[in-house]
Design an enzyme around this catalytic site. Structure first.
Site: not given
Length: 160
Positions: A35-37
């Protein structure tokens, strides 16, 4: 410990894995998050894995939830996400900590005091290139993509 091959880690399936099984291979060790850029880097990591596996590269993904809780899921959820979203086929391991007092021993070796590339892991998708003998060759910042020319050149040199 004198090389990456001296460590064990738990696979995402819950089995103990001896990193000595990767002796003779060039490794790209990466702390990953869903759930990271930077999560789209999974696609580039998989592309590297597929392009260079036959030449001896193994990408090893170590999920970590230490950076703003960006890997909150269970091992089963992480594996499902990686396989369905990015068709990941490279080895994934159980969630670990890469910094602090509960830092996994592998990461203490890679980034701890006295390491070849010391200093806390700054974010998800920090990459360590490891030679065939288990020695760290390079460290790449999280925003340096897996297909960055510097990463690819270092991998190709290590494989040569």
């Amino acid at each position: 410990m004198s090389s990456v091959h001296d460590f064990t880690a738990q696979t995402i399936h819950g089995q103990a894995a001896d990193l000595a099984d990767y002796a003779g291979k060039t490794l790209l060790v990466v702390n990953v998050a869903s759930e990271c850029g930077l999560t789209p880097q999974y696609a580039d990591l998989e592309a590297l894995h597929r392009q260079y596996a036959a030449q001896g590269l193994a990408v090893l993904g170590f999920p970590c939830n230490q950076f703003k809780g960006q890997e909150p899921g269970s091992e089963e959820q992480i594996l499902d996400f990686c396989q369905t979203r990015y068709d990941v086929s490279f080895p994934l391991f159980s969630k670990i900590e890469v910094n602090g007092p509960n830092r996994h021993p592998l990461y203490a070796y890679l980034a701890g005091e006295g390491a070849a590339f010391p200093g806390d892991i700054s974010w998800n998708f920090e990459k360590f290139l490891i030679d065939k003998d288990g020695q760290p060759l390079a460290r790449f910042a999280p925003r340096t993509t897996p297909n960055d020319p510097a990463v690819v050149a270092a991998i190709e040199e290590a494989l040569a």
